[in-house]
Design a protein around this motif. Structure first.
Motif, short mmCIF file in Angstrom:
data_model
loop_
_atom_site.label_atom_id
_atom_site.label_comp_id
_atom_site.label_asym_id
_atom_site.label_seq_id
_atom_site.Cartn_x
_atom_site.Cartn_y
_atom_site.Cartn_z
N PHE A 208 33.03 29.86 45.29
CA PHE A 208 32.89 28.90 46.57
C PHE A 208 33.91 29.25 47.50
N LEU A 209 33.34 29.28 48.95
CA LEU A 209 34.03 29.72 50.11
C LEU A 209 34.15 31.03 50.21
N TYR A 210 33.71 31.98 49.18
CA TYR A 210 34.06 33.50 49.27
C TYR A 210 32.93 33.87 50.41
N SER A 211 33.46 34.90 51.47
CA SER A 211 32.82 35.29 52.60
C SER A 211 32.48 36.96 52.24
N PRO A 212 31.16 37.25 52.42
CA PRO A 212 31.14 38.88 52.36
C PRO A 212 31.99 39.59 53.14
N THR A 213 32.76 40.74 52.88
CA THR A 213 33.57 41.32 53.30
C THR A 213 33.18 42.48 54.20
N GLU A 214 34.19 42.70 55.20
CA GLU A 214 33.69 43.96 56.15
C GLU A 214 34.31 45.02 55.35
N GLU A 215 33.79 46.43 55.70
CA GLU A 215 34.03 47.68 55.02
C GLU A 215 35.23 48.07 54.61
N ARG A 216 36.12 47.79 55.60
CA ARG A 216 37.71 48.10 55.24
C ARG A 216 38.49 46.83 54.96
N HIS A 217 37.65 45.76 54.52
CA HIS A 217 38.68 44.65 54.32
C HIS A 217 39.72 44.68 53.23
N PHE A 218 39.41 45.18 52.06
CA PHE A 218 40.26 45.48 51.21
C PHE A 218 41.26 46.63 51.23
N GLU A 219 40.52 47.69 52.03
CA GLU A 219 41.43 48.61 52.46
C GLU A 219 42.83 48.22 53.30
N GLU A 220 42.34 47.28 54.09
CA GLU A 220 43.57 46.73 54.98
C GLU A 220 44.31 45.75 54.26
N LEU A 221 43.93 44.90 53.48
CA LEU A 221 44.50 44.15 52.75
C LEU A 221 45.61 44.73 51.96
N ILE A 222 45.09 45.47 50.72
CA ILE A 222 45.63 46.22 49.98
C ILE A 222 46.71 47.21 50.33
N GLY A 223 46.22 47.78 51.42
CA GLY A 223 47.26 48.88 52.09
C GLY A 223 48.47 48.21 52.68
N GLN A 224 48.30 46.95 53.09
CA GLN A 224 49.79 46.48 53.42
C GLN A 224 50.62 46.20 52.40
N MET A 225 50.12 46.39 51.25
CA MET A 225 51.08 46.02 49.91
C MET A 225 51.47 47.60 49.24
N LYS A 226 50.63 48.68 49.64
CA LYS A 226 50.91 49.89 49.07
C LYS A 226 52.49 50.11 48.56
N PHE A 227 53.23 49.91 49.39
CA PHE A 227 54.75 50.30 49.18
C PHE A 227 55.42 49.52 47.79
N PHE A 228 54.64 48.51 47.54
CA PHE A 228 55.10 47.59 46.35
C PHE A 228 54.31 47.52 45.05
N LEU A 229 53.13 48.48 45.15
CA LEU A 229 52.25 48.49 44.29
C LEU A 229 52.52 49.80 43.22
N ARG A 230 52.21 49.68 42.16
CA ARG A 230 51.92 50.72 41.22
C ARG A 230 50.39 50.78 40.82
N PRO A 231 49.82 52.10 40.38
CA PRO A 231 48.39 52.08 40.17
C PRO A 231 48.04 51.18 39.16
N GLU A 232 48.88 50.76 38.29
CA GLU A 232 48.36 49.84 37.15
C GLU A 232 48.15 48.34 37.50
N ASN A 233 48.65 47.99 38.89
CA ASN A 233 48.51 46.76 39.56
C ASN A 233 47.09 46.43 39.60
N LEU A 234 46.09 47.26 40.01
CA LEU A 234 44.89 47.26 39.91
C LEU A 234 44.12 48.11 39.04
N LEU A 235 43.42 47.50 38.06
CA LEU A 235 42.55 48.00 37.00
C LEU A 235 41.15 47.77 37.50
N LEU A 236 40.50 49.15 37.35
CA LEU A 236 39.09 48.88 37.54
C LEU A 236 38.36 49.43 36.28
#
Length: 349
Positions: A208-236
């Motif tokens: 509910f209320l989720y909107s389709p995302t722009e091409e680089r939406h998550f690249e921009e969102l997660i990119g702001q956190m890269k300094f604080f993240l480790r690879p295992e923080n996002l499991l695919l």
């Protein structure tokens, strides 16, 4: 009272100053959400650039008493009153914001107004209904009197779960399958974020209320956190070359930040470098699994995450819609205890 449309730098400074003063000294407020406010005000991402936005302030004798950002995203059939803020006992001022939102909705040719969504679901959602400790990272906090301003609207409830880590991980087990689960590869970040966008839109995209995302939406969102993240923080999770699930978790960075004060990126980075070992809580930010893989893959993602979180004391989820039976059932089983309550409000015109 006067309605001010925020259109220049001086007004933007005043808009931001009102928020800063409102939460100054509030022991439950951590200012990491301000980066999202600035992203919208300064249109610094693909998402913000695509939105039609009208930040508004209500002034009484030259003093700001309420404000919000009116937003229409091209893919939505509603407008938002995002980042709503107000002083207490300002019903008349809030009604002026509602009137402005109604006029904006008519201009955008939609008949719904949402309060409590702050741009995109991935940026945070919900007005606080209760709060006995500071907001966790990527969770919203607002003044507890705000819901009274919207008691004439239809409401939708959300919750966050919290429990001890040992109480959660002892319930998890691995179920053998052909699906592979791996951490992201930062060396090909753009490609990995394309996978992440694909699976988010295919799974939590139904929320509910989720909107389709722009091409680089998550690249921009997660990119702001890269300094604080480790690879295992996002499991695919992959079935061959097809992305079929994900789990995004991270430490509660807010735990080590100053409360009721502004935190700059530099101060956040410094405090994280110095005090990250003192963080006792991790957040399950979001989890998504394609319908045909749910059940066993959800368990396997949580089991894989559990390998990395045993040094934490507490686990807390991001928001869960009470109406989402599957998510509520999963969290009631794995984490069990509801810690926080939120609401989103809807007007139809």
């Amino acid at each position: 009272m006067q309605v001010i449309e925020v259109t220049n730098k001086q007004q933007i400074r005043k808009f931001r100053k009102f928020r800063k003063k409102l939460y100054q000294g509030d022991p439950f407020y951590v200012s990491t959400v301000e980066f999202t406010v600035d992203m919208l005000l300064f249109r610094s991402t693909q998402f913000a650039a695509r939105c039609v936005m009208k930040p508004v302030m209500i002034e009484d004798n030259g003093k700001t008493v309420a404000e919000g950002i009116l937003i229409k995203y091209p893919y939505d059939d509603f407008v938002q009153i995002a980042f709503f803020e107000a002083l207490e006992n300002q019903e008349n001022a809030v009604e002026l914001i509602k009137d402005k939102a109604k006029a904006f909705a008519e201009e955008m040719k939609v008949n719904r107004i949402i309060v409590g969504l702050n741009g995109h679901l991935s940026y945070g959602v919900g007005l606080s209904l209760d709060m006995n400790k500071a907001n966790t990272f990527d969770s919203m906090y607002s003044k507890l009197y705000y819901p009274d301003y919207f008691r004439d609207a239809e409401s939708y409830q959300l919750v966050a779960f919290r429990n001890r880590v040992d109480a959660m991980v002892n319930k998890l087990s691995y179920r053998p399958s052909r699906i592979t689960v791996r951490p992201i590869d930062f060396s090909c970040f753009s490609k990995e974020m394309a996978f992440f966008k694909e699976i988010c839109d295919a799974t939590i995209g139904k929320t509910f209320l989720y909107s389709p995302t722009e091409e680089r939406h998550f690249e921009e969102l997660i990119g702001q956190m890269k300094f604080f993240l480790r690879p295992e923080n996002l499991l695919l999770a992959f079935d061959g070359n097809e992305a079929v699930g994900f789990l995004f978790w991270h430490p509660d960075y807010n735990e080590i930040l100053k409360k009721g004060k502004q935190n700059s990126l530099i101060s956040i980075a410094c405090r994280y470098s110095l005090f990250k070992k003192k963080i006792t809580t991790f957040k399950i930010n979001s989890i998504g699994v394609k319908p045909e893989y749910r059940g066993f893959l959800t368990c396997n993602l949580l089991y894989e995450m559990s390998k990395y979180v045993r040094d934490y004391i507490y686990a807390e989820t991001n928001f869960v819609w009470r109406s989402n039976f599957d998510s509520m059932s999963l969290n009631e089983y794995a984490i069990k205890k509801i810690e926080r309550n939120f609401a989103v409000y809807e007007y139809r015109i």
